[in-house]
Design an enzyme around this catalytic site. Sequence first.
Site, mmCIF file in Angstrom:
data_model
loop_
_atom_site.group_PDB
_atom_site.id
_atom_site.type_symbol
_atom_site.label_atom_id
_atom_site.label_comp_id
_atom_site.label_asym_id
_atom_site.label_seq_id
_atom_site.Cartn_x
_atom_site.Cartn_y
_atom_site.Cartn_z
ATOM 1 N N SER A 175 10.490 20.619 -54.944
ATOM 2 C CA SER A 175 9.340 20.104 -54.188
ATOM 3 C C SER A 175 8.902 21.090 -53.104
ATOM 4 O O SER A 175 7.704 21.193 -52.808
ATOM 5 C CB SER A 175 9.649 18.730 -53.584
ATOM 6 O OG SER A 175 10.599 18.823 -52.550
ATOM 7 N N ILE B 19 23.616 34.051 -53.076
ATOM 8 C CA ILE B 19 22.780 35.190 -53.486
ATOM 9 C C ILE B 19 23.662 36.437 -53.546
ATOM 10 O O ILE B 19 24.386 36.733 -52.592
ATOM 11 C CB ILE B 19 21.625 35.374 -52.478
ATOM 12 C CG1 ILE B 19 20.701 34.152 -52.521
ATOM 13 C CG2 ILE B 19 20.830 36.639 -52.766
ATOM 14 C CD1 ILE B 19 20.068 33.873 -53.859
ATOM 15 N N HIS C 158 16.978 25.097 -45.150
ATOM 16 C CA HIS C 158 18.167 24.245 -45.086
ATOM 17 C C HIS C 158 17.755 22.959 -44.361
ATOM 18 O O HIS C 158 17.016 23.017 -43.370
ATOM 19 C CB HIS C 158 19.275 24.974 -44.323
ATOM 20 C CG HIS C 158 20.539 24.177 -44.244
ATOM 21 N ND1 HIS C 158 21.437 24.098 -45.284
ATOM 22 C CD2 HIS C 158 21.045 23.401 -43.254
ATOM 23 C CE1 HIS C 158 22.449 23.315 -44.930
ATOM 24 N NE2 HIS C 158 22.231 22.872 -43.708
HETATM 25 C C1 GRF Z 1 15.865 20.827 -49.718
HETATM 26 O O1 GRF Z 1 16.325 19.753 -48.953
HETATM 27 C C2 GRF Z 1 16.228 22.126 -49.065
HETATM 28 O O2 GRF Z 1 16.295 22.061 -47.682
HETATM 29 C C3 GRF Z 1 17.582 22.409 -49.638
HETATM 30 O O3 GRF Z 1 17.531 21.942 -50.955
HETATM 31 C C4 GRF Z 1 16.560 20.911 -51.060
HETATM 32 C C5 GRF Z 1 15.636 21.316 -52.147
HETATM 33 O O4 GRF Z 1 14.719 20.295 -52.438
HETATM 34 N N1 GRF Z 1 17.924 23.793 -49.547
HETATM 35 P P1 GRF Z 1 13.512 20.587 -53.427
HETATM 36 O O5 GRF Z 1 14.130 21.058 -54.750
HETATM 37 O O6 GRF Z 1 12.648 21.625 -52.816
HETATM 38 O O7 GRF Z 1 12.832 19.261 -53.573
#
Ligand code: GRF
Length: 299
Positions: free
Chosen positions: A97, A177, A193
């Site tokens: 997302s 990574i 994060h």
């Molecule tokens: C998010 O909460 C981001 O902060 C973390 O992983 C999640 C990814 O969510 N690193 P999406 O796949 O972007 O919906």
Amino acid sequence: MAMEALFSVSSNPSFSSIQTHKNTTSLPFRTSTSLRFSPQLKGYDFHGLPPLVISRKRGLKCVSSDGRLATSVDEGGSLEKGVRRKNLAVFVSGGGSNFRAVHQATVRGDVHGRFVVLVTNKHDCGGANYARENGIPVIIYPSMKGEPEGLSSNDLVVALSKYKIDFILLAGYLKLIPSELIRAYPNSILNIHPSLLPAFGGKGYYGAKVHKAVIASGARYSGPTIHFVDEHYDTGRILAQRIVPVLANDTVEELAARVLRQEHKLYAEVAAAVCEELVIWREDGVPIIQSKSNPNHYS
Ligand code: GRF
């Protein structure tokens, strides 16, 4: 640093006190802008503002200490928005997302960049499928059981080099990574994060586990952090954060959803700043973002 143009520019609007970089301390960086205080200029009156030392590998931007952009030159490509449009790669393991939010911002023109490739360890994840639907090539990394077509770290670096990538955005990519990639893209890889780092970060802090720990701690505030990526989980330099309240009766899902809404906004804003070369490195190594609407303001 051979191609680097490095100038120190005073507050004089005519930019008359341009100096070479001999007496300045360099910080490693790749395509983003770098800010340092020049020792030769100590004692001068810059109206309360430090002189800026601007360092960039591609193009040349001179900024006065009141922050006005003097000139911007591109090595090929258009100068729309004053800078070259950037090539972005995204790494995703799940629904993607955040990737969608930033991709849509590129399509709207709010982010002066284009996604040229997606890397995933899960070929069928939502983010990878969205990329395919939008004509963005998908690379599988790493090679592992269930993903035999995945690339090795060295092959990944070679594969990405063909896309002339300026910045890599990690958006819910759950693997570490590889150091080969970090060396190939210094200060050019960002991660998001879902907590206010350095709290609730590091190995094992991902997804719902982060929000569960935040609620259990009694913290009254949480929110996303965007940071540059180093070779460890969640320890790279912090670039941007947004505060989200933790409510007394929050469930993990409610807090996660509230934070995620802010993640989408923050990542699009930071991607826009990065693509427009508004990231400046403070002399102590902290990256800060120069406001477009008020160039005297940094966040
Ligand atoms: C998010 O909460 C981001 O902060 C973390 O992983 C999640 C990814 O969510 N690193 P999406 O796949 O972007 O919906």
